[in-house]
Design an enzyme around this catalytic site. Structure first.
Site, PDB file in Angstrom:
ATOM      1  N   ASP A 366     -10.732   4.205   1.930  1.00  0.00           N
ATOM      2  CA  ASP A 366     -11.539   5.180   2.765  1.00  0.00           C
ATOM      3  C   ASP A 366     -12.210   6.244   2.024  1.00  0.00           C
ATOM      4  O   ASP A 366     -11.603   6.983   1.307  1.00  0.00           O
ATOM      5  CB  ASP A 366     -10.827   5.496   4.019  1.00  0.00           C
ATOM      6  CG  ASP A 366     -11.391   6.175   5.114  1.00  0.00           C
ATOM      7  OD1 ASP A 366     -12.477   6.028   5.012  1.00  0.00           O
ATOM      8  OD2 ASP A 366     -10.724   6.268   6.180  1.00  0.00           O
ATOM      9  N   ARG A 442      -7.717   8.797  16.455  1.00  0.00           N
ATOM     10  CA  ARG A 442      -8.357   9.195  15.160  1.00  0.00           C
ATOM     11  C   ARG A 442      -9.632   9.708  15.058  1.00  0.00           C
ATOM     12  O   ARG A 442     -10.494   9.170  14.118  1.00  0.00           O
ATOM     13  CB  ARG A 442      -7.871   7.912  14.280  1.00  0.00           C
ATOM     14  CG  ARG A 442      -7.843   8.500  12.575  1.00  0.00           C
ATOM     15  CD  ARG A 442      -8.175   7.448  11.632  1.00  0.00           C
ATOM     16  NE  ARG A 442      -7.318   8.006  10.525  1.00  0.00           N
ATOM     17  CZ  ARG A 442      -7.779   7.275   9.431  1.00  0.00           C
ATOM     18  NH1 ARG A 442      -8.472   6.328   9.159  1.00  0.00           N
ATOM     19  NH2 ARG A 442      -7.219   7.509   8.124  1.00  0.00           N
ATOM     20  N   GLY A 527      -4.192   0.278  10.627  1.00  0.00           N
ATOM     21  CA  GLY A 527      -3.501   1.467  10.540  1.00  0.00           C
ATOM     22  C   GLY A 527      -2.073   1.016   9.806  1.00  0.00           C
ATOM     23  O   GLY A 527      -0.996   1.247  10.626  1.00  0.00           O
ATOM     24  N   GLY A 528      -2.099   0.137   8.880  1.00  0.00           N
ATOM     25  CA  GLY A 528      -0.767  -0.475   8.508  1.00  0.00           C
ATOM     26  C   GLY A 528      -1.016  -1.827   9.046  1.00  0.00           C
ATOM     27  O   GLY A 528      -1.714  -2.606   9.187  1.00  0.00           O
ATOM     28  N   ASP A 533      -0.710 -10.636  12.436  1.00  0.00           N
ATOM     29  CA  ASP A 533      -0.604 -11.825  13.224  1.00  0.00           C
ATOM     30  C   ASP A 533      -1.324 -13.062  12.682  1.00  0.00           C
ATOM     31  O   ASP A 533      -1.853 -12.934  11.516  1.00  0.00           O
ATOM     32  CB  ASP A 533      -1.082 -11.647  14.785  1.00  0.00           C
ATOM     33  CG  ASP A 533      -2.716 -11.156  14.479  1.00  0.00           C
ATOM     34  OD1 ASP A 533      -3.502 -12.197  14.153  1.00  0.00           O
ATOM     35  OD2 ASP A 533      -2.988  -9.937  14.826  1.00  0.00           O
ATOM     36  N   ASP A 547       1.841   1.392   6.996  1.00  0.00           N
ATOM     37  CA  ASP A 547       1.445   2.529   6.324  1.00  0.00           C
ATOM     38  C   ASP A 547       2.608   3.433   5.863  1.00  0.00           C
ATOM     39  O   ASP A 547       2.514   4.395   5.099  1.00  0.00           O
ATOM     40  CB  ASP A 547       0.768   3.623   7.340  1.00  0.00           C
ATOM     41  CG  ASP A 547      -0.961   3.322   7.262  1.00  0.00           C
ATOM     42  OD1 ASP A 547      -1.293   2.541   6.451  1.00  0.00           O
ATOM     43  OD2 ASP A 547      -1.571   3.746   8.292  1.00  0.00           O
ATOM     44  N   GLU A 613       8.718   6.879 -16.834  1.00  0.00           N
ATOM     45  CA  GLU A 613       8.213   5.998 -15.697  1.00  0.00           C
ATOM     46  C   GLU A 613       7.045   5.170 -16.027  1.00  0.00           C
ATOM     47  O   GLU A 613       7.145   4.207 -15.581  1.00  0.00           O
ATOM     48  CB  GLU A 613       7.720   7.096 -14.692  1.00  0.00           C
ATOM     49  CG  GLU A 613       8.863   7.940 -13.928  1.00  0.00           C
ATOM     50  CD  GLU A 613       8.468   9.027 -12.840  1.00  0.00           C
ATOM     51  OE1 GLU A 613       8.910   9.173 -11.870  1.00  0.00           O
ATOM     52  OE2 GLU A 613       7.119   9.597 -13.231  1.00  0.00           O
TER      53      GLU A 613
HETATM   54  C1  DGJ Z   1      -4.927   3.214   7.377  1.00  0.00           C
HETATM   55  C2  DGJ Z   1      -4.598   2.290   6.226  1.00  0.00           C
HETATM   56  O1  DGJ Z   1      -3.360   1.480   6.769  1.00  0.00           O
HETATM   57  C3  DGJ Z   1      -4.077   3.034   5.138  1.00  0.00           C
HETATM   58  O2  DGJ Z   1      -3.726   2.125   4.072  1.00  0.00           O
HETATM   59  C4  DGJ Z   1      -5.637   3.688   4.766  1.00  0.00           C
HETATM   60  O3  DGJ Z   1      -6.596   2.543   4.368  1.00  0.00           O
HETATM   61  C5  DGJ Z   1      -6.188   4.575   5.884  1.00  0.00           C
HETATM   62  N1  DGJ Z   1      -6.125   3.649   7.084  1.00  0.00           N
HETATM   63  C6  DGJ Z   1      -7.682   4.895   5.434  1.00  0.00           C
HETATM   64  O4  DGJ Z   1      -8.467   5.634   6.442  1.00  0.00           O
END
Ligand code: DGJ
Length: 748
Positions: A366, A442, A527-528, A533, A547, A613
């Site tokens: 993003d 959001r 959003g993750g 589905d 996320d 690491e």
């Molecule tokens: C939600 C996603 O799950 C994140 O990985 C990331 O891409 C953000 N949005 C970006 O806004």
């Protein structure tokens, strides 16, 4: 032949290699469900059990003098409709032009053909290895025809179902409900397994006994949701991972869904699944048809593990159309490394370091477009932000390709910010209620994907993005749920169609882009895992699972996800510690082990790691590459439930050809003076001999066993029977969240 019709008894027999599904036409022509379960022998017709009216249920058989006293309320049915004497949860709720609600479907004809059926505008399973039964039912009073579709995948053990409702009358009908399928289980007690959750804590396993009531698993969020995944399981109360009758019900749908399960007064269980009937009202004009989403049914008597294997294989081979996923690519994503704060050089620095360690794909997340310096602005303006990326995308893409890496990019097509050129030009393109301030989520609004012009506009935007740039990967995000569901382009009588038309618009856009750019790998995200589905998986072979990137939290998220969805679909990354969602610190090695139960990648700035690491990362990547085929195509076994274990959680991959297996163990609770970690392998050939090829320990060994205990395991040989029945014992691990991976190979 996996589908047979016995005209003498009016029985339909559908057989997979180890299950049978039977239906029968009653003397009036209703389609009754007889049986779904373990395979019945050929010619074993299951005659209608004597169903008796238990009082107070109306009785159309008696009315028509055809069959003693018997109410539809006690008969198992394939596609019941409301208001005709069956009081249980129903599949269809139809109103005629006078507002009279009621439908009753009678058999007209049927066809059996090779190959699958397709569904207009909706994803559906493909593949030549199936047969399809189409049963045509009709309500001649309404002039409504229903085609009930069944495809039987004999080898894969899956039966797909869908329904198509067509208005043949000359007046409009209204559908208040049109489910995909009804499944009546006349006998037995069942547990319901469902996968509930929330943002950053998706698909939590929950198993409860059904009682004498109605249970509902559903979403009205406009997406399949973080909260209630559409996949559910009914299993016998004694069923375990390795034993027992289990039924899986997986809608191939990404929008508002609903599965109702009712145990009625007769003790029979009815499950109805499909589009959520709330906020749904479909105006079916004369000549129009309505197509329901598909549902994938699966039965096994061999427990939950076997049920998962069947769904995993089916999704990989008969649902997911993309060929772009066929090789694994280790990726790095900049989201948790930079959030919105980046420029070309910063992205290049991250990519350069990653490339030097073996990472193959850089994904720019993003913030690369419009005026997008935070999540409050810019969505909808799909042109490059040249303040951040001087000279546009091309110079960055060229530099990334110059590193020998592929380039991927994030998009969120379905959304718009109020502060965007797109919204200023087309405020009516967003879902908003007339006369009310929109509800924000959001800081953004949802575009009205039910509109043709919106879908066309987005098609042009992303066709341009993908044709003008050499992009190998798209991450398709969707970061809020719907409110104010109202389309400014539809008439009042069609407002109940918006949520479903939205999803049809989303599928149309994805279908256009994935067909135009088949070489591009599309990853889903909401959003993750808010839209994880089977509908999305039909187009996009992988989905960002959550996320929440904390490796310990991921154990239960990935555990729940694994019941229905293949590991090759689970987006999973190693991120920085302390973790950004939980503040927890987990050793890098264990973070790697957990991310390897998925698509495996990184989401941090590798330049910030120590030298030690960095060398660990290099080894991790090499290890993942050597295991990736086994992980993506092997059978996945769950050893225990992370929510139940107080000590360790384990899972195992067994190669499709049985030649090797990889055990993964994570200690979630380190104890003082710990008991030995004893575990049993699964899915091996009991008679074969296996050799331990590798043992990778992430964490320290207890001082008393420090010396080469682990190394001593390498080279040891055991029979499959020993490994599965007697098990192995690990040297005791010490420290925060240690873990182990053990690879064994079958000897010839
Ligand atoms: C939600 C996603 O799950 C994140 O990985 C990331 O891409 C953000 N949005 C970006 O806004």
């Amino acid at each position: 032949m996996s589908i047979q019709f016995d005209p003498k008894n009016s029985v339909f027999n559908l057989h997979t290699k180890d299950s049978s599904y039977q239906m029968q036409l009653d003397p009036l022509g209703h389609l009754l469900h007889l049986y779904y379960g373990r395979k019945l022998g050929d010619g074993s017709n299951f005659h209608l059990f004597p169903a008796a009216d238990h009082g107070f249920s109306p009785d159309y058989y008696a009315t028509q003098n055809e069959r003693g006293v018997c109410s539809p309320d006690v008969l198992p049915q394939e596609y019941p409709a409301a208001n005709r004497g069956d009081f249980r949860v129903t599949a269809a709720r139809v109103n005629n032009a006078q507002g009279a609600c009621g439908a009753e479907f009678f058999y007209k004809t049927h066809t059996i053909q090779d190959g699958p059926y397709t569904l207009e505008g909706l994803p559906a399973a493909f593949g030549p290895d199936c047969q399809t039964l189409c049963i045509l039912m009709q309500d001649s009073v309404l002039g409504l025809e229903v085609r009930l579709l069944y495809s039987v995948y004999e080898e894969l053990g899956i039966i797909t179902r869908a329904a198509v409702l067509c208005n043949l009358s000359d007046a409009a009908l209204t559908l208040d409900q049109a489910a995909s399928a009804c499944l009546d289980l006349p006998f037995g007690e069942w547990d319901l397994i469902q996968f509930h959750g929330r943002h950053a804590m998706e698909r939590q396993f929950e198993r409860t006994r059904l009682g004498s009531d109605i249970r509902r698993v559903g979403s009205l969020r406009g997406a399949s949701s973080h909260h209630h995944n559409p996949f559910v399981i009914l299993c016998e109360p004694e069923a375990t991972e390795d034993w027992g009758s289990c039924y899986g019900v997986m809608p191939v749908y990404s929008g508002n869904h609903c599965t109702d399960i009712e145990v009625d007064y007769n003790g029979s269980t009815r499950l109805v699944t499909g589009i959520h009937p709330d906020n749904f009202r479909w105006h079916l004009a004369p000549g129009e048809q309505f197509t329901t989403p598909q549902v994938l049914l699966c039965y096994t008597h061999e427990g939950l593990g076997d049920l998962s294997h069947r769904y995993h294989r089916f999704i990989r081979s008969a649902l997911c159309r993309s060929t772009a996923s066929q090789s694994s690519r280790v990726l790095i994503n900049n989201w948790e490394a930079t959030y919105f704060n980046f420029d070309q050089d910063k992205i290049y620095d991250i990519a350069q370091k990653a490339a030097s360690l073996g990472v193959e794909l850089m994904v720019l997340d993003d913030g690369w477009f419009g005026k997008r310096d935070s999540d409050t602005t810019g969505l909808g303006d799909w042109y490059v932000n040249t303040d951040k990326l001087k000279g546009g995308l091309a110079p960055l893409i060229d530099r990334i390709h110059g590193l020998g890496m592929q380039f991927g990019i994030w998009i969120e097509p379905e959304m718009v910010s109020i502060d965007s050129d797109l919204y200023r030009a087309h405020p009516d393109w967003a879902l908003t209620l007339p006369g009310r301030d929109p509800i924000m989520g959001r800081s953004q609004l949802v575009l009205d994907m039910s509109r043709e012009d919106v879908v066309d506009y987005l098609t042009d935007c992303f066709t341009r993005l993908l044709s003008e740039n050499q992009i190998e990967y798209i991450k398709w995000d969707m970061n809020r749920n719907m409110a104010d569901v109202y389309s400014h382009a539809l008439p009042p009588e069609r407002q109940g169609e918006v949520s479903h038309r939205y999803i049809l618009g989303v599928y149309k856009l994805i279908d256009r882009l994935t067909s135009r750019f088949p070489q591009v790998l599309f990853e889903g995200c909401a959003g993750g895992g808010g839209r994880f589905d089977a509908g999305m998986l039909a187009y996009m072979p992988q989905i960002w699972c959550s996320d929440n990137t904390d490796a310990i939290e991921r154990l239960s998220i990935q555990y729940g996800t694994s019941f229905g969805y293949p590991i090759s679909a689970v987006g999973s990354h190693v991120s920085a510690c302390p973790n950004h969602q939980t503040g927890r610190t987990v050793p890098l090695g264990t973070r790697g082990v957990v991310a390897m139960a998925g698509t495996f990648g990184y989401e941090l700035d590798l330049n910030k790691l120590t030298r030690k690491e960095i060398s660990q990362v290099r080894m991790q990547i090499a290890r993942y590459k050597s295991y990736s085929e086994l992980i993506r195509t092997g059978d996945y076994y769950r050893l225990n439930d992370p929510a139940q274990t107080r000590f360790w959680h384990g899972w195992e991959f067994v190669a499709a050809d049985g030649s090797q297996a990889l055990m993964n163990l994570v200690v979630v609770h380190t104890q003082g003076n710990p008991r030995p970690l004893h575990f049993q392998w699964k899915g091996l050939d009991p008679k074969a001999t296996y050799k331990i090829l590798r043992v990778d320990l992430q964490g320290q060994l207890l001082a008393s066993v420090t010396d080469p205990a682990a190394r001593r395991m390498v080279g040891l040989k055991y029979t499959g029977a020993q490994l599965m029945y007697a098990g192995l014992t690990m040297p005791q691990l010490y420290g925060d969240y240690p873990s182990a991976q053990i690879l064994i190979r079958k000897m010839r």
